[in-house]
Write an enzyme that holds these catalytic residues in place. Structure first.
Site, PDB file in Angstrom:
ATOM      1  N   HIS A 183      -1.217   7.864 -10.138  1.00 39.11           N
ATOM      2  CA  HIS A 183      -0.383   8.184  -8.777  1.00 39.11           C
ATOM      3  C   HIS A 183       0.542   9.235  -9.298  1.00 39.11           C
ATOM      4  O   HIS A 183       0.907   9.243 -10.438  1.00 39.11           O
ATOM      5  CB  HIS A 183       0.567   6.922  -8.258  1.00 39.11           C
ATOM      6  CG  HIS A 183       1.026   7.146  -7.100  1.00 39.11           C
ATOM      7  ND1 HIS A 183       2.419   7.665  -6.891  1.00 39.11           N
ATOM      8  CD2 HIS A 183       0.704   6.466  -5.905  1.00 39.11           C
ATOM      9  CE1 HIS A 183       2.652   7.350  -5.758  1.00 39.11           C
ATOM     10  NE2 HIS A 183       1.746   6.912  -5.135  1.00 39.11           N
ATOM     11  N   ASP A 261       1.937   1.205 -15.376  1.00 35.29           N
ATOM     12  CA  ASP A 261       2.131   1.348 -13.770  1.00 35.29           C
ATOM     13  C   ASP A 261       1.273   0.226 -13.192  1.00 35.29           C
ATOM     14  O   ASP A 261       0.166   0.238 -12.812  1.00 35.29           O
ATOM     15  CB  ASP A 261       1.854   2.550 -13.296  1.00 35.29           C
ATOM     16  CG  ASP A 261       2.045   2.714 -11.803  1.00 35.29           C
ATOM     17  OD1 ASP A 261       2.196   1.641 -11.297  1.00 35.29           O
ATOM     18  OD2 ASP A 261       1.680   3.797 -11.103  1.00 35.29           O
ATOM     19  N   GLN A 264      -0.259  -1.665  -8.197  1.00 34.31           N
ATOM     20  CA  GLN A 264      -1.217  -2.251  -7.684  1.00 34.31           C
ATOM     21  C   GLN A 264      -1.684  -3.239  -8.265  1.00 34.31           C
ATOM     22  O   GLN A 264      -2.885  -3.823  -8.019  1.00 34.31           O
ATOM     23  CB  GLN A 264      -2.292  -1.151  -7.587  1.00 34.31           C
ATOM     24  CG  GLN A 264      -2.112   0.073  -6.601  1.00 34.31           C
ATOM     25  CD  GLN A 264      -1.803  -0.198  -5.135  1.00 34.31           C
ATOM     26  OE1 GLN A 264      -2.131  -1.233  -4.679  1.00 34.31           O
ATOM     27  NE2 GLN A 264      -0.923   0.854  -4.570  1.00 34.31           N
ATOM     28  N   LYS A 287       5.240  -3.905  -2.182  1.00 33.95           N
ATOM     29  CA  LYS A 287       3.616  -4.113  -2.195  1.00 33.95           C
ATOM     30  C   LYS A 287       3.304  -5.486  -2.497  1.00 33.95           C
ATOM     31  O   LYS A 287       2.187  -6.044  -2.778  1.00 33.95           O
ATOM     32  CB  LYS A 287       3.053  -3.097  -3.170  1.00 33.95           C
ATOM     33  CG  LYS A 287       3.208  -1.737  -2.837  1.00 33.95           C
ATOM     34  CD  LYS A 287       2.625  -0.828  -3.937  1.00 33.95           C
ATOM     35  CE  LYS A 287       2.847   0.655  -4.040  1.00 33.95           C
ATOM     36  NZ  LYS A 287       2.452   1.366  -2.807  1.00 33.95           N
ATOM     37  N   CYS A 426      -1.146  10.330  -2.607  1.00 34.35           N
ATOM     38  CA  CYS A 426      -0.477  10.585  -3.706  1.00 34.35           C
ATOM     39  C   CYS A 426      -1.102  10.750  -5.134  1.00 34.35           C
ATOM     40  O   CYS A 426      -0.660  10.133  -6.208  1.00 34.35           O
ATOM     41  CB  CYS A 426       0.982   9.838  -3.902  1.00 34.35           C
ATOM     42  SG  CYS A 426       2.099   9.699  -2.507  1.00 34.35           S
TER      43      CYS A 426
HETATM   44  N1  PMP Z   1       1.896   3.942  -8.474  1.00 31.33           N
HETATM   45  C1  PMP Z   1       1.026   3.483  -7.853  1.00 31.33           C
HETATM   46  C2  PMP Z   1      -0.201   2.932  -8.615  1.00 31.33           C
HETATM   47  C3  PMP Z   1       1.153   3.322  -6.624  1.00 31.33           C
HETATM   48  O1  PMP Z   1       0.177   2.653  -5.872  1.00 31.33           O
HETATM   49  C4  PMP Z   1       2.323   3.483  -5.951  1.00 31.33           C
HETATM   50  C5  PMP Z   1       2.574   3.278  -4.334  1.00 31.33           C
HETATM   51  N2  PMP Z   1       1.443   3.900  -3.622  1.00 31.33           N
HETATM   52  C6  PMP Z   1       3.277   4.336  -6.683  1.00 31.33           C
HETATM   53  C7  PMP Z   1       3.024   4.163  -8.006  1.00 31.33           C
HETATM   54  C8  PMP Z   1       4.547   4.373  -6.265  1.00 31.33           C
HETATM   55  O2  PMP Z   1       5.284   3.424  -5.783  1.00 31.33           O
HETATM   56  P1  PMP Z   1       6.621   3.453  -5.071  1.00 31.33           P
HETATM   57  O3  PMP Z   1       6.515   4.501  -3.796  1.00 31.33           O
HETATM   58  O4  PMP Z   1       7.009   2.107  -4.567  1.00 31.33           O
HETATM   59  O5  PMP Z   1       7.611   3.749  -5.817  1.00 31.33           O
END
Ligand code: PMP
Length: 479
Positions: A183, A261, A264, A287, A426
């Site tokens: 991401h 990270d 997910q 999430k 993203c």
């Molecule tokens: N890493 C991953 C794998 C994600 O799926 C996301 C959210 N789509 C993020 C980071 C960013 O999370 P946040 O917008 O809650 O900071």
């Protein structure tokens, strides 16, 4: 009202004072002295004991219809009368009533700023905040609440590590190893660090199924000798579940620090940071049935203790003079300013809820939904599905319809009440690798049903039939 088993925070505080044992599901009480919390100093807390999860997983399969009534929003009909089919859980999940109640109970009855307050409400809020930290520590299997930092989310947590650890440890000679499936939250902060320090970024490539073989990881570790390996546990596009425990071991053997990270992963499978052994693990509350504006930055204690703080201000200091400052102890050293108090209370309640459902059961359920989606979508002509087979992915399925625009398909589904996400999610470098500018993503959670997956597959098939197949018949491709 935050009344798990009929107990409110005030009642919990009162019973704690009487020395009553807290039960597992009630908002847990800190195991350190309340007065020291009120004074803002954090003595050594007792390490949360027991397994990473708050309870053993349910022995039987998850029944989504058992849990759906707890989510008010899932009862909603859209303006066109269609029931909501919410398949955008990788972006954000929905909230059970008990999370909403826990937060509103705080606002209605005992909200005040935390730490250092000498009045009743501040004491109760402080107690609830630190109890929430204990719940979070148990949820991820951390050895101590000192290792659990409240951040604004995954993005904020990674940026904190990039600033606090990165600026301290990384030089122009260093390499940071990522995967191409990251991401942007796990790419851009390292690119910014590279701009500041001159360090190099390397990306592990994926194969056509979105997977990475161990020998590819080993070869990259050997060749690039990274100072940091930062990778996602589960791809937010492909759904691929990467073997983070094994790769963390390999990275440590190569001398690298490891950041995972888990945005997910943490909401969808049991998480035990001790077993993973990564140096940093980050994820977001929103999430995981929790509120926005909060996430967890887990770090190994020795590392957090050594690292300089990132944000400066109130709470993160022990003393301030006109000449300078000294920092407070963990965890507040990394929590400058007023923390997300009500959000932490909501997140802890969300973790208790998810734990009641059972993370093993959630994981199995989502894999079944993903398998059903793959079965239903694969026969649709011209549909390209990304990622590995169902047994190696979480509940995320991304696809494109050849000849159709992802936005058109997303609107078509929305008119049928089906909420999915379209675009690059993203993850632009990943989409570039996949050879598309964007994709449609259906992502599942504990409350989704096989009927909803069927509705998705039928609506995608109808879109293909109406707009792609028919126009092909009218204008057959020239040979
Ligand atoms: N890493 C991953 C794998 C994600 O799926 C996301 C959210 N789509 C993020 C980071 C960013 O999370 P946040 O917008 O809650 O900071």
């Amino acid at each position: 009202m935050m009344t798990m088993k009929g107990r409110t925070v005030s009642a919990a505080l009162a019973s704690k004072k009487k020395g009553e044992q807290s039960n597992r599901i009630s908002p847990e009480l800190p195991t350190f002295d309340t007065m020291s919390i009120l004074s803002g100093s954090h003595p050594e807390p007792v390490a949360p004991s027991g397994p990473a999860n708050l309870a053993a997983p349910l022995p039987r399969p998850l029944d989504p219809y058992r849990w759906r009534p707890e989510f008010p929003i899932l009862q909603r009909k859209l303006d066109n009368g269609k029931p909501l089919v919410y398949l955008d859980n990788a972006a954000s999940t929905q909230h059970p009533q008990r999370v909403i109640d826990a937060m509103s109970d705080c606002y209605q009855r005992y909200y005040a700023n935390v730490h250092r307050g000498s009045h009743t409400l501040s004491g109760e809020s402080t107690l609830a905040l630190e109890s929430a930290r204990e719940t979070c520590a148990r949820f991820i299997g951390a050895a101590s609440t000192h290792e659990v930092i409240f951040a604004a989310g995954t993005t904020a947590a990674i940026n904190t590590v990039a600033r606090a650890w990165g600026d301290w440890r990384i030089t122009a000679n260093d390499t940071i190893l990522l995967t191409i499936a990251e991401h942007h939250a796990n790419i851009v902060p390292w690119q910014q660090l590279a701009q500041r320090t001159g360090c190099k970024l390397e990306f592990l490539p994926i194969d056509d199924a979105g997977e990475i073989a161990d020998d590819v990881v080993e070869e990259h570790l050997r060749r690039t000798r990274p100072k940091l390996m930062a990778l996602t546990a589960v791809s937010n596009v492909l759904g691929t579940e990467y073997p983070v425990e094994r790769w963390t071991r390999l990275a440590h053997q190569a001398g690298a620090t490891v950041l995972i990270d888990a945005a997910q992963a943490a909401p969808h499978q049991p998480l035990d940071v001790k077993a993973w052994d990564a140096d940093f693990v980050v994820f977001s509350g929103h999430k995981l049935c929790g509120p926005t504006g909060i996430g967890i930055l887990y770090g190994k204690r020795e590392l957090l203790e050594e690292m300089p703080p990132f944000l400066g201000g109130g709470a993160m200091i022990r003393t301030v003079t006109t000449e300078g400052f000294t920092t407070s102890e963990l965890p507040t050293k990394f929590e400058a300013g007023t923390p997300p108090i009500v959000e932490a209370i909501g997140l802890a309640e969300a973790m208790r809820f998810v734990d009641d459902v059972g993370l093993d059961a959630i994981h199995r359920h989502e894999q079944q939904l993903a398998a059903a989606a793959l079965r239903g979508l694969t026969p649709i002509e011209g549909l390209k599905i990304f990622g590995p087979p169902a047994d190696r992915r979480g509940g995320i399925v991304s696809f494109v319809v050849e000849g159709g625009h992802t936005l058109d398909l997303a609107h078509w589904l929305d008119r049928r009440g089906i909420a999915i996400r379209d675009g690059h999610h993203c993850a632009m470098p990943l989409h570039q690798r996949l050879g598309v500018s964007g994709s449609c993503r259906a992502s599942f959670y504990l409350y989704n049903t096989l009927d909803e997956v069927e509705a998705l597959c039928a609506a995608v098939a109808e879109f293909h039939q109406r707009f792609i197949a028919k126009s092909r018949k009218r204008n057959p491709p020239s040979v």
